[in-house]
Write a protein that holds these residues in place. Structure first.
Motif, PDB file in Angstrom:
ATOM      1  N   PHE A  50     -25.395  -8.553   3.736  1.00 21.17           N
ATOM      2  CA  PHE A  50     -24.993  -7.294   2.853  1.00 21.17           C
ATOM      3  C   PHE A  50     -25.513  -7.701   1.166  1.00 21.17           C
ATOM      4  O   PHE A  50     -25.404  -6.865   0.085  1.00 21.17           O
ATOM      5  CB  PHE A  50     -23.442  -7.959   2.266  1.00 21.17           C
ATOM      6  CG  PHE A  50     -22.801  -7.221   4.131  1.00 21.17           C
ATOM      7  CD1 PHE A  50     -22.825  -5.958   4.334  1.00 21.17           C
ATOM      8  CD2 PHE A  50     -22.833  -8.853   4.566  1.00 21.17           C
ATOM      9  CE1 PHE A  50     -22.295  -6.358   5.459  1.00 21.17           C
ATOM     10  CE2 PHE A  50     -21.890  -8.441   5.991  1.00 21.17           C
ATOM     11  CZ  PHE A  50     -22.309  -6.982   6.329  1.00 21.17           C
ATOM     12  N   SER A  92     -29.056 -13.689  15.934  1.00 19.05           N
ATOM     13  CA  SER A  92     -29.157 -15.001  16.295  1.00 19.05           C
ATOM     14  C   SER A  92     -30.822 -15.332  16.614  1.00 19.05           C
ATOM     15  O   SER A  92     -31.212 -16.154  16.565  1.00 19.05           O
ATOM     16  CB  SER A  92     -27.972 -15.425  16.900  1.00 19.05           C
ATOM     17  OG  SER A  92     -27.278 -15.249  17.928  1.00 19.05           O
ATOM     18  N   ASP A 133     -28.022 -18.297   8.378  1.00 17.70           N
ATOM     19  CA  ASP A 133     -28.343 -19.051   9.083  1.00 17.70           C
ATOM     20  C   ASP A 133     -29.613 -19.920   9.214  1.00 17.70           C
ATOM     21  O   ASP A 133     -30.417 -19.179  10.075  1.00 17.70           O
ATOM     22  CB  ASP A 133     -27.460 -19.681  10.132  1.00 17.70           C
ATOM     23  CG  ASP A 133     -27.770 -20.631  11.264  1.00 17.70           C
ATOM     24  OD1 ASP A 133     -28.202 -21.837  10.361  1.00 17.70           O
ATOM     25  OD2 ASP A 133     -27.075 -20.836  12.353  1.00 17.70           O
ATOM     26  N   GLY A 158     -30.529 -15.163   4.100  1.00 15.38           N
ATOM     27  CA  GLY A 158     -29.450 -15.249   3.313  1.00 15.38           C
ATOM     28  C   GLY A 158     -28.878 -14.159   4.122  1.00 15.38           C
ATOM     29  O   GLY A 158     -28.574 -13.521   4.995  1.00 15.38           O
ATOM     30  N   ALA A 191     -30.754 -20.418  12.916  1.00 12.94           N
ATOM     31  CA  ALA A 191     -30.334 -19.542  13.718  1.00 12.94           C
ATOM     32  C   ALA A 191     -32.053 -19.546  14.632  1.00 12.94           C
ATOM     33  O   ALA A 191     -32.800 -19.191  14.042  1.00 12.94           O
ATOM     34  CB  ALA A 191     -30.861 -18.556  13.272  1.00 12.94           C
ATOM     35  N   ARG A 229     -24.429  -8.756  15.657  1.00 17.73           N
ATOM     36  CA  ARG A 229     -23.132  -9.127  15.571  1.00 17.73           C
ATOM     37  C   ARG A 229     -22.403  -9.623  13.591  1.00 17.73           C
ATOM     38  O   ARG A 229     -21.517  -9.194  13.179  1.00 17.73           O
ATOM     39  CB  ARG A 229     -21.973 -10.244  16.169  1.00 17.73           C
ATOM     40  CG  ARG A 229     -20.504 -10.222  16.372  1.00 17.73           C
ATOM     41  CD  ARG A 229     -20.399 -10.876  17.658  1.00 17.73           C
ATOM     42  NE  ARG A 229     -21.245 -11.935  18.430  1.00 17.73           N
ATOM     43  CZ  ARG A 229     -20.832 -12.069  19.931  1.00 17.73           C
ATOM     44  NH1 ARG A 229     -20.099 -11.207  20.393  1.00 17.73           N
ATOM     45  NH2 ARG A 229     -21.797 -12.769  20.218  1.00 17.73           N
TER      46      ARG A 229
HETATM   47  P1  FAD Z   1     -24.193 -13.745  17.269  1.00 18.95           P
HETATM   48  O1  FAD Z   1     -25.225 -14.785  18.496  1.00 18.95           O
HETATM   49  O2  FAD Z   1     -23.124 -14.112  17.102  1.00 18.95           O
HETATM   50  O3  FAD Z   1     -25.355 -13.976  15.678  1.00 18.95           O
HETATM   51  C1  FAD Z   1     -24.636 -13.142  14.582  1.00 18.95           C
HETATM   52  C2  FAD Z   1     -25.792 -13.787  13.531  1.00 18.95           C
HETATM   53  O4  FAD Z   1     -25.568 -13.116  12.749  1.00 18.95           O
HETATM   54  C3  FAD Z   1     -25.787 -15.436  13.582  1.00 18.95           C
HETATM   55  O5  FAD Z   1     -26.898 -16.139  13.776  1.00 18.95           O
HETATM   56  C4  FAD Z   1     -25.218 -15.118  12.090  1.00 18.95           C
HETATM   57  O6  FAD Z   1     -25.872 -16.752  11.359  1.00 18.95           O
HETATM   58  C5  FAD Z   1     -25.525 -14.326  11.488  1.00 18.95           C
HETATM   59  N1  FAD Z   1     -24.828 -13.981  10.192  1.00 18.95           N
HETATM   60  C6  FAD Z   1     -23.092 -13.489  10.218  1.00 18.95           C
HETATM   61  N2  FAD Z   1     -23.040 -13.052   8.897  1.00 18.95           N
HETATM   62  C7  FAD Z   1     -24.483 -12.390   8.412  1.00 18.95           C
HETATM   63  C8  FAD Z   1     -25.321 -12.471   7.500  1.00 18.95           C
HETATM   64  N3  FAD Z   1     -23.787 -11.906   6.245  1.00 18.95           N
HETATM   65  N4  FAD Z   1     -25.906 -11.903   7.536  1.00 18.95           N
HETATM   66  C9  FAD Z   1     -27.159 -12.046   7.972  1.00 18.95           C
HETATM   67  N5  FAD Z   1     -26.784 -12.560   9.454  1.00 18.95           N
HETATM   68  C10 FAD Z   1     -25.655 -13.058   9.542  1.00 18.95           C
HETATM   69  N6  FAD Z   1     -28.222 -10.074  23.845  1.00 18.95           N
HETATM   70  C11 FAD Z   1     -29.025  -8.571  23.219  1.00 18.95           C
HETATM   71  O7  FAD Z   1     -29.128  -8.876  22.416  1.00 18.95           O
HETATM   72  N7  FAD Z   1     -29.608  -8.764  24.513  1.00 18.95           N
HETATM   73  C12 FAD Z   1     -29.830  -8.346  25.783  1.00 18.95           C
HETATM   74  O8  FAD Z   1     -30.899  -7.650  26.522  1.00 18.95           O
HETATM   75  C13 FAD Z   1     -28.848  -9.556  26.214  1.00 18.95           C
HETATM   76  N8  FAD Z   1     -29.268  -9.774  27.406  1.00 18.95           N
HETATM   77  C14 FAD Z   1     -27.743 -10.853  28.258  1.00 18.95           C
HETATM   78  C15 FAD Z   1     -28.160 -11.217  29.954  1.00 18.95           C
HETATM   79  C16 FAD Z   1     -27.226 -12.322  29.993  1.00 18.95           C
HETATM   80  C17 FAD Z   1     -27.139 -12.573  31.542  1.00 18.95           C
HETATM   81  C18 FAD Z   1     -26.636 -12.832  29.500  1.00 18.95           C
HETATM   82  C19 FAD Z   1     -26.314 -13.984  29.744  1.00 18.95           C
HETATM   83  C20 FAD Z   1     -26.449 -12.270  27.556  1.00 18.95           C
HETATM   84  C21 FAD Z   1     -27.021 -11.210  27.340  1.00 18.95           C
HETATM   85  N9  FAD Z   1     -27.330 -10.946  25.725  1.00 18.95           N
HETATM   86  C22 FAD Z   1     -27.716 -10.333  25.658  1.00 18.95           C
HETATM   87  C23 FAD Z   1     -26.487 -11.902  24.919  1.00 18.95           C
HETATM   88  C24 FAD Z   1     -27.164 -13.472  24.733  1.00 18.95           C
HETATM   89  O9  FAD Z   1     -27.066 -13.801  25.202  1.00 18.95           O
HETATM   90  C25 FAD Z   1     -25.844 -13.018  23.054  1.00 18.95           C
HETATM   91  O10 FAD Z   1     -25.308 -13.325  22.751  1.00 18.95           O
HETATM   92  C26 FAD Z   1     -26.388 -11.918  21.906  1.00 18.95           C
HETATM   93  O11 FAD Z   1     -27.847 -11.586  22.098  1.00 18.95           O
HETATM   94  C27 FAD Z   1     -26.065 -12.241  21.092  1.00 18.95           C
HETATM   95  O12 FAD Z   1     -25.686 -11.601  19.846  1.00 18.95           O
HETATM   96  P2  FAD Z   1     -25.776 -11.336  18.297  1.00 18.95           P
HETATM   97  O13 FAD Z   1     -26.740 -12.480  17.266  1.00 18.95           O
HETATM   98  O14 FAD Z   1     -25.496  -9.833  17.817  1.00 18.95           O
HETATM   99  O15 FAD Z   1     -24.470 -12.223  18.338  1.00 18.95           O
END
Ligand code: FAD
Length: 317
Positions: free
Chosen positions: A304, A265, A286, A301, A289, A207
């Protein structure tokens, strides 16, 4: 009694996992003082298996088996195992073989251990080391049946050359109509890119990438590295990327040599699915993270800023 492996192929070409289970079976065969027989189904290039210690290939060529069909394939493996008087069958942990292995075990009234990550700890009694709890722990499992089936976890053993003199034998299994009761349809999104299942390197976005319009960053880095692209669950839930790219506990499992997580994350459900990868790299703004706790290398970092510079360096390499 030879060890039997099922050497998978796709469109006639042996898959990398076939060489990994061949390397593994050869090592086990040396310990047990026996040989390795590989069963192939509609594969063209079976002689390649000689490089990895296979002594004999049972080569099945049959149009009815053109598409993967677990019931029919399990029946063919059973017949091959019976012909060879095999006591140990080794399969991979590919998507197909994970489905196939329990059926093979039932057919042969064999004990089955999935997710095996190393050579047998003991051969009498027969004990294997397996991943457990989404690769967070391992256990030692004993198989006491006369015939044993092992599912080797992907990328857990490696591929080792060990040349042998290969004999090829045509194998014509008896196929019954009821072998085809269940139809399996493969829907592969053919984008012409590297698939997550076969990739040595996976570049994955989360994300933190802010939106689908920024996915060029992930794709460009993947292109330079010859990698597959993947994403976290929310990214596919939001429709930024196709569901086929979602990796993690509820998505595709990834066991690559190199996994690069950008803007992810490192939630437990994500890590559970990618933990088996050999080298994990994270790029995240972060420093707190959770991904940094499991990563081998981390860059604090902005994606982008960091990723375009990384692409530039790699291109110049
Ligand atoms: P976020 O948690 O929103 O993290 C985004 C990260 O990007 C943050 O750490 C932030 O610091 C970083 N960031 C922001 N801007 C920048 C930038 N410009 N440059 C670099 N870094 C940046 N998730 C999965 O992925 N796979 C699964 O199979 C899965 N199964 C799940 C099953 C269940 C039952 C449940 C409840 C959840 C599941 N999830 C799964 C979801 C999981 O819990 C997390 O919500 C999800 O992995 C978070 O996705 P993310 O890291 O992309 O987003």
């Amino acid at each position: 009694m030879s060890i039997l492996i099922y050497a998978e192929s796709a469109e006639g070409k042996l898959k990398k996992v076939a060489f990994e289970i061949a390397s593994y079976a050869k090592k086990v065969a040396e310990t047990l003082g026996t040989t390795v027989t590989a069963l192939t189904i509609n594969s063209d290039n079976v002689s390649e298996l000689a490089k990895y210690g296979v002594d004999k290939v049972l080569k099945v060529t049959n149009d009815k088996l053109a598409g993967f069909n677990a019931k029919a394939y399990a029946d063919v493996i059973k017949q091959a195992a019976q012909q060879e008087n095999t006591k140990l069958v080794v399969l991979s942990s590919s998507t197909d073989s994970i489905y196939l292995s329990p059926l093979v075990a039932v057919n042969l009234e064999a004990g089955y251990a999935s997710n095996v990550i190393d050579l047998p700890v003991n051969t009498a009694p027969f004990q294997v080391k397996r991943n457990a709890f989404s690769n967070k722990a391992f256990n030692i499992t004993e198989i006491n049946t006369d015939i044993k089936v092992i599912g080797l976890a992907k990328n857990s053993y490696g591929i080792f050359e060990n040349a042998s003199t290969l004999t090829e034998e045509v194998f014509s299994p008896n196929l019954e109509d009821n072998d085809f009761d269940i139809k399996t349809e493969s829907i592969e999104k053919s984008s012409g890119k590297v698939s997550i299942a076969d990739a040595d390197i996976v570049v994955s976005g989360g994300r933190g990438l802010k939106g689908p319009e920024n996915w060029g960053l992930i794709e460009d880095l993947a292109a330079v590295l010859g990698a597959a692209t993947a994403c976290s669950k929310p990214v596919s839930d939001l429709g930024w990327r196709p569901h086929a790219e979602h990796v993690g506990q509820t998505g595709k499992p990834v066991a690559t040599n190199l996994y690069i997580a950008i803007g992810i994350s490192g939630a437990i459900q994500h890590i559970a699915g990618i933990n088996a990868s050999k080298v994990k790299v994270v790029i995240n703004t972060d420093p707190e993270a959770p991904f940094f706790k499991v990563a081998d290398y981390g860059i604090v970092g902005d994606a982008f800023d960091v990723v375009p510079r990384l692409i530039e360096k790699l291109k110049a390499f």
